[in-house]
Each structure stands twice: as structure tokens, then as C-alpha cells.
Design a protein around this motif. Structure first.
Motif, PDB file in Angstrom:
ATOM      1  N   PHE A 120      13.542  41.197  10.292  1.00 52.01           N
ATOM      2  CA  PHE A 120      13.460  42.581  10.749  1.00 52.01           C
ATOM      3  C   PHE A 120      14.801  42.990  11.327  1.00 52.01           C
ATOM      4  O   PHE A 120      15.391  42.248  12.132  1.00 52.01           O
ATOM      5  CB  PHE A 120      12.366  42.755  11.823  1.00 52.01           C
ATOM      6  N   PRO A 121      15.317  44.159  10.965  1.00 55.90           N
ATOM      7  CA  PRO A 121      16.570  44.642  11.545  1.00 55.90           C
ATOM      8  C   PRO A 121      16.421  44.786  13.064  1.00 55.90           C
ATOM      9  O   PRO A 121      15.348  45.116  13.563  1.00 55.90           O
ATOM     10  CB  PRO A 121      16.772  46.018  10.900  1.00 55.90           C
ATOM     11  N   GLY A 122      17.496  44.489  13.785  1.00 54.63           N
ATOM     12  CA  GLY A 122      17.491  44.633  15.227  1.00 54.63           C
ATOM     13  C   GLY A 122      17.065  43.383  15.978  1.00 54.63           C
ATOM     14  O   GLY A 122      17.175  43.326  17.194  1.00 54.63           O
ATOM     15  N   VAL A 123      16.568  42.401  15.242  1.00 58.41           N
ATOM     16  CA  VAL A 123      16.187  41.133  15.860  1.00 58.41           C
ATOM     17  C   VAL A 123      17.319  40.145  15.612  1.00 58.41           C
ATOM     18  O   VAL A 123      17.849  40.054  14.506  1.00 58.41           O
ATOM     19  CB  VAL A 123      14.871  40.589  15.251  1.00 58.41           C
ATOM     20  N   THR A 124      17.706  39.414  16.657  1.00 59.30           N
ATOM     21  CA  THR A 124      18.739  38.393  16.512  1.00 59.30           C
ATOM     22  C   THR A 124      18.088  37.102  16.037  1.00 59.30           C
ATOM     23  O   THR A 124      17.094  36.654  16.617  1.00 59.30           O
ATOM     24  CB  THR A 124      19.447  38.148  17.860  1.00 59.30           C
ATOM     25  N   TYR A 125      18.637  36.518  14.978  1.00 59.62           N
ATOM     26  CA  TYR A 125      18.114  35.273  14.421  1.00 59.62           C
ATOM     27  C   TYR A 125      19.135  34.157  14.616  1.00 59.62           C
ATOM     28  O   TYR A 125      20.321  34.338  14.335  1.00 59.62           O
ATOM     29  CB  TYR A 125      17.841  35.417  12.919  1.00 59.62           C
ATOM     30  N   LEU A 126      18.656  33.028  15.100  1.00 58.36           N
ATOM     31  CA  LEU A 126      19.468  31.821  15.218  1.00 58.36           C
ATOM     32  C   LEU A 126      18.714  30.703  14.513  1.00 58.36           C
ATOM     33  O   LEU A 126      17.481  30.652  14.554  1.00 58.36           O
ATOM     34  CB  LEU A 126      19.681  31.441  16.686  1.00 58.36           C
ATOM     35  N   ASP A 127      19.437  29.801  13.873  1.00 61.76           N
ATOM     36  CA  ASP A 127      18.795  28.661  13.234  1.00 61.76           C
ATOM     37  C   ASP A 127      19.332  27.393  13.886  1.00 61.76           C
ATOM     38  O   ASP A 127      20.526  27.132  13.831  1.00 61.76           O
ATOM     39  CB  ASP A 127      19.076  28.647  11.728  1.00 61.76           C
ATOM     40  N   TRP A 128      18.454  26.676  14.534  1.00 58.69           N
ATOM     41  CA  TRP A 128      18.826  25.420  15.170  1.00 58.69           C
ATOM     42  C   TRP A 128      18.419  24.283  14.250  1.00 58.69           C
ATOM     43  O   TRP A 128      17.235  24.026  14.036  1.00 58.69           O
ATOM     44  CB  TRP A 128      18.137  25.260  16.518  1.00 58.69           C
ATOM     45  N   GLN A 129      19.408  23.613  13.673  1.00 63.05           N
ATOM     46  CA  GLN A 129      19.147  22.454  12.826  1.00 63.05           C
ATOM     47  C   GLN A 129      18.875  21.258  13.724  1.00 63.05           C
ATOM     48  O   GLN A 129      19.771  20.776  14.407  1.00 63.05           O
ATOM     49  CB  GLN A 129      20.350  22.180  11.920  1.00 63.05           C
TER      50      GLN A 129
END
Length: 134
Positions: A92-101
Motif C-alpha cells: 500500500f502506498p504510504g506504508v514504509t516496508y522493511l525486510d529483515w532477513q
């Protein structure tokens, strides 16, 4: 709508990594951050080894249960941190996404889960700094 940030931790089964991360964030931030976790294919229960690893550092996650990831939960989050759900997490636009491996603690002995737990704590502390929460 609340002015405090909302963080959603997502992993496949919502039984290990995401539950430990939510436990740390709840413990460290108190009610300064809304903390949620979910999974794309939730397990029946939280991984007992993850529970034991968190108990070692004084955090009780025994009252948590795996929950299904819904688009609404993602859309209403400030930050979504994925931990192995890949492309199945809605965007969704406006949401910050981070991917923790992070390694998956499923079917691992406690000795193997401790380093995962410690890395999650390190990342949660850095997240708090990034969010401006002391």
C-alpha cells in the motif's frame, strides 16, 4: 487515527521471528508504539523454543497467538517489517516496508534460536531510534 506509530511484524507462520520482534518492541516501547504481528500462513501456536528464548531475557510472549495477515492490518500500519513472507505481503502506498532477513527459528534448538533473538533485539532497538521513540 492515532498519532503514535504502528508497527506490523510479518513472517510466514507468525510463530517465531515476528512474535519475538513484537515482544521486544512491546517491552521496549511500552504504549509509545502500536505493536502488531501476523503471518501469511499462521501456525496453530507460537513456537515453544521462541517462547523459551524470550523468557531467558525476561519477556513473556506466552499470551500471544498466531494471526492471519489481512490487507487492512498492512494498510493501517506505519511500518511493515517482513521476515520471510516475500511477495505475499500486500503493498500500500504510504506504508514504509522493511525486510529483515533472519533465519527461521522453526525446528531449531534453543542454542540456535538465541542468536536470532539477539539480532531481532538489535534491530528493534535501531527501529525505535529511527521512529524517534526513546
Amino acid at each position: 487515527m492515532s498519532s503514535k506509530p504502528s508497527v506490523l511484524f510479518v513472517c510466514v507462520h507468525n510463530a517465531g521471528r515476528s512474535q519475538m520482534a513484537a515482544g521486544f518492541l512491546t517491552h521496549l516501547a511500552g504504549d509509545a508504539v502500536e505493536v502488531r504481528s501476523a503471518g501469511t500462513t499462521p501456525a496453530d501456536a507460537v513456537n515453544p523454543v521462541a517462547i523459551a528464548a524470550m523468557e531467558e531475557v525476561g519477556i513473556d510472549i506466552t499470551d500471544q497467538t498466531p494471526k492471519i495477515l489481512t490487507p487492512d492490518t498492512v494498510e493501517t500500519s506505519t511500518v511493515v517489517i517482513t521476515m520471510g513472507c516475500g511477495d505475499t505481503c500486500p503493498y500500500f502506498p504510504g506504508v514504509t516496508y522493511l525486510d529483515w532477513q533472519l533465519d527461521d527459528p522453526a525446528n531449531q534448538p534453543l542454542a540456535a534460536v538465541r542468536p536470532i533473538r539477539d539480532e531481532i533485539e538489535r534491530r528493534v532497538r535501531a527501529l525505535l531510534t529511527d521512529l524517534g521513540v526513546s
